[in-house]
Design a protein around this motif. Structure first.
Motif, PDB file in Angstrom:
ATOM      1  N   ARG A 134     -14.420  -5.430  -2.460  1.00 20.09           N
ATOM      2  CA  ARG A 134     -14.565  -4.688  -3.722  1.00 20.09           C
ATOM      3  C   ARG A 134     -15.937  -4.968  -4.346  1.00 20.09           C
ATOM      4  NH1 ARG A 134      -9.884  -6.086  -7.694  1.00 20.09           N
ATOM      5  NH2 ARG A 134      -8.702  -5.331  -5.902  1.00 20.09           N
ATOM      6  N   GLU A 167      -7.059   0.583 -13.628  1.00 25.63           N
ATOM      7  CA  GLU A 167      -6.316   1.752 -13.154  1.00 25.63           C
ATOM      8  C   GLU A 167      -4.955   1.361 -12.586  1.00 25.63           C
ATOM      9  OE1 GLU A 167      -8.968   3.470 -10.374  1.00 25.63           O
ATOM     10  OE2 GLU A 167     -10.435   4.104 -11.885  1.00 25.63           O
ATOM     11  N   THR A 168      -4.900   0.254 -11.869  1.00 27.67           N
ATOM     12  CA  THR A 168      -3.634  -0.156 -11.254  1.00 27.67           C
ATOM     13  C   THR A 168      -2.613  -0.564 -12.309  1.00 27.67           C
ATOM     14  OG1 THR A 168      -4.787  -0.881  -9.252  1.00 27.67           O
ATOM     15  CG2 THR A 168      -2.561  -1.737  -9.598  1.00 27.67           C
ATOM     16  N   ASN A 208     -11.664  -0.005   3.160  1.00 29.60           N
ATOM     17  CA  ASN A 208     -11.513   0.076   1.702  1.00 29.60           C
ATOM     18  C   ASN A 208     -10.099  -0.406   1.347  1.00 29.60           C
ATOM     19  OD1 ASN A 208     -11.478   0.602  -1.013  1.00 29.60           O
ATOM     20  ND2 ASN A 208     -11.808   2.809  -0.839  1.00 29.60           N
ATOM     21  N   TRP A 212       0.842  -1.202   0.000  1.00 27.39           N
ATOM     22  CA  TRP A 212       0.000   0.000   0.000  1.00 27.39           C
ATOM     23  C   TRP A 212       0.878   1.253   0.000  1.00 27.39           C
ATOM     24  CZ3 TRP A 212      -1.833  -4.480   2.043  1.00 27.39           C
ATOM     25  CH2 TRP A 212      -3.178  -4.806   1.822  1.00 27.39           C
ATOM     26  N   TRP A 222     -10.500  -1.002 -10.589  1.00 24.97           N
ATOM     27  CA  TRP A 222      -9.232  -1.034  -9.857  1.00 24.97           C
ATOM     28  C   TRP A 222      -8.150  -1.735 -10.668  1.00 24.97           C
ATOM     29  CZ3 TRP A 222      -5.980  -4.894  -8.276  1.00 24.97           C
ATOM     30  CH2 TRP A 222      -4.951  -4.530  -7.401  1.00 24.97           C
ATOM     31  N   ASP A 257      -8.868  -1.512  -1.268  1.00 24.28           N
ATOM     32  CA  ASP A 257      -8.361  -1.114  -2.586  1.00 24.28           C
ATOM     33  C   ASP A 257      -7.602   0.215  -2.559  1.00 24.28           C
ATOM     34  OD1 ASP A 257      -9.244  -3.328  -3.883  1.00 24.28           O
ATOM     35  OD2 ASP A 257     -11.008  -2.396  -4.782  1.00 24.28           O
ATOM     36  N   LYS A 258      -7.924   1.066  -1.581  1.00 22.58           N
ATOM     37  CA  LYS A 258      -7.314   2.388  -1.553  1.00 22.58           C
ATOM     38  C   LYS A 258      -5.789   2.265  -1.355  1.00 22.58           C
ATOM     39  CE  LYS A 258      -7.410   6.869   0.779  1.00 22.58           C
ATOM     40  NZ  LYS A 258      -7.969   7.666   1.898  1.00 22.58           N
ATOM     41  N   ARG A 265       0.021   0.552  -4.920  1.00 19.14           N
ATOM     42  CA  ARG A 265       0.477   1.882  -5.323  1.00 19.14           C
ATOM     43  C   ARG A 265       1.702   2.301  -4.500  1.00 19.14           C
ATOM     44  NH1 ARG A 265      -3.230   4.810  -8.451  1.00 19.14           N
ATOM     45  NH2 ARG A 265      -4.614   3.315  -9.465  1.00 19.14           N
ATOM     46  N   ASP A 323     -12.620  -4.825 -14.044  1.00 18.53           N
ATOM     47  CA  ASP A 323     -12.777  -4.062 -12.812  1.00 18.53           C
ATOM     48  C   ASP A 323     -11.984  -2.761 -12.901  1.00 18.53           C
ATOM     49  OD1 ASP A 323     -13.609  -4.297  -9.757  1.00 18.53           O
ATOM     50  OD2 ASP A 323     -11.560  -3.511  -9.832  1.00 18.53           O
TER      51      ASP A 323
END
Length: 430
Positions: free
Chosen positions: A412, A378-379, A280, A271, A375, A282-283, A287, A373
């Motif tokens: 999710r 975007e990831t 959450n 993370w 996420w 996924d936040k 990243r 999805d």
């Protein structure tokens, strides 16, 4: 590539018991024959290895043997970090080019579903591996078909590919071992304290190190410690979690060697710092700068690891070697496992005490199982090479074993379902 970690299987499958029959060898076209000869000439003779070729210009045309070596290196970096490439080659060759026995009860045995799943995963891995050199498949096929008359050639082929895959992983691991500055938010400003010298044993890493322990722990355990403080070059901070933070029973257990890391949580370094939210997952997930820097180190070189690719893909790097310019989940999973290995007290291995590195690899891949999805899209687009086009593939069947990846996927799905329900309610009320 096809998912090699989540495969639908029935409880048993019928398979032939007799050995694979070898068809009559076809005559090779001249172009294929040339590649076959180049590969065969690279095999050791009389127990002696061939001399290594001199380095050539990156633009020079590579021989078939050199390209096959590259295929094996690609396998461990972008297909599966832990699979045995020799086993993958054998299972896939028998599936593709073996002669099945007649479909009669006397020729059938019952195979456990787990073994059938393993073979199917190997076949999918083989197909993915040769997407970077599909023209070599005819050559590999010929080596397999000639096993009855010359088994040594097939054995040399698979063993040389195994050696190349192992060499690639060892090279990546060795190059990353002394790059612990990748974990620092800003390596120009922050420092590792206490420092880890290149000559220090790996025993000073892992939970023994006051900074690295935070990154290798899962967030549920990390939150039991005082907040992580990265010392700066000019700061007087001498340790993380000073006595001013008060007594901490969990920290005492870590210092005394009484904490064991298991696979019940993903490492916190996945993370972005400060982004973790148990409501959450996924936040900020995947990243973190640390695994991204490891990914860049492997694919576009150490110089790009921290500063990125402002000057474009380097002329000489693994991305160009493998002709791979988009990031996928297998590359990310390999980078994550390599990153964790940098923090660990142990050298490369499928297991690190109670922690299963191969399971971590599979969990990362699983996070990307839903290709449409938001996420996922975007990831993958956030990673090193830029935009990503999701392939149209079937969603793999989820395994029954609970894991952190399952928790993230469930959260999710629940969030998406709640959003859809709220939108439907608003629409019906208008």
């Amino acid at each position: 590539m096809p998912d090699t970690t989540s495969l639908s299987t029935s409880s048993t499958e019928s398979l032939p018991t007799n050995p694979v029959a070898t068809p009559t060898l076809p005559t090779l076209p001249p172009a294929v024959k040339r590649k076959y000869d180049e590969i065969r000439e690279s095999f050791p003779t009389n127990g002696r290895s061939k001399k290594k070729r001199a380095k050539r210009s990156p633009n020079a045309q590579r021989t078939a043997a050199e390209r096959l070596d590259s295929v094996a290196r690609y396998f461990v970096r972008a297909v599966h970090t832990f699979k045995n490439i020799s086993s993958v080659m054998q299972d896939a060759a028998e599936h593709r080019w073996g002669s099945p026995a007649p479909d009669e009860p006397s020729n059938e045995v019952r195979m456990p579903a787990s073994e059938r799943a393993r073979q199917q995963a190997n076949i999918a891995a083989f197909d993915a591996m040769f997407t970077v050199a599909p023209d070599l498949l005819e050559v590999v096929k010929h080596f397999f078909l000639e096993c009855s008359s010359c088994p040594d050639n097939w054995n040399h082929l698979t063993s040389s590919m195994h050696a190349s895959a192992t060499s690639a992983r060892t090279s990546d691991t060795g190059g990353l071992k002394n790059c612990l500055h990748y974990v620092l938010p800003n390596p120009a400003q922050h420092v590792m304290h206490p420092p880890v010298a290149t000559t220090d044993p790996k025993s000073v890493r892992g939970l023994a190190h006051p900074i690295l322990r935070y990154l290798i722990l899962g967030w549920p355990d990390r939150l039991r410690l005082p907040p992580l403080v990265f010392p700066t070059i000019n700061s007087a901070v001498e340790a993380v979690g000073t006595p001013d933070d008060g007594p901490n029973e969990f920290l005492d257990r870590i210092v005394n060697g009484n904490v064991e890391i298991k696979n019940d949580a993903l490492p916190s370094f996945l993370w972005a710092e400060g982004a973790y939210n148990p409501e959450n997952f996924d936040k900020g997930l995947l990243r973190g700068e640390f695994p991204l820097r490891v990914l860049r180190h492997i694919w576009t070189g150490p110089r790009s690891a921290i500063n990125g690719l402002d000057k474009g893909i380097p002329a000489v790097c693994n991305a160009r070697l493998h002709n791979k310019y988009t990031v996928d989940e297998y590359m990310i999973a390999n980078a994550v496992v390599q990153a964790r290995g940098m923090l660990s007290t142990r050298d490369w291995a499928p297991r690190d005490g109670a922690f299963d590195n191969e399971k971590l690899f599979d969990q990362i891949v699983k996070l990307f199982s839903k290709k449409d999805d938001a996420w996922v899209i975007e990831t993958l687009a956030w990673q090193v090479f830029g935009d990503y086009e999701a392939p149209a593939v079937d969603d793999p069947e989820e395994t029954a074993e609970p894991s952190p990846a399952d928790d993230i996927l469930a959260q999710r799905a629940a969030r998406q379902a709640a959003a859809a329900s709220s939108a439907a309610a608003m629409a019906s009320g208008s």
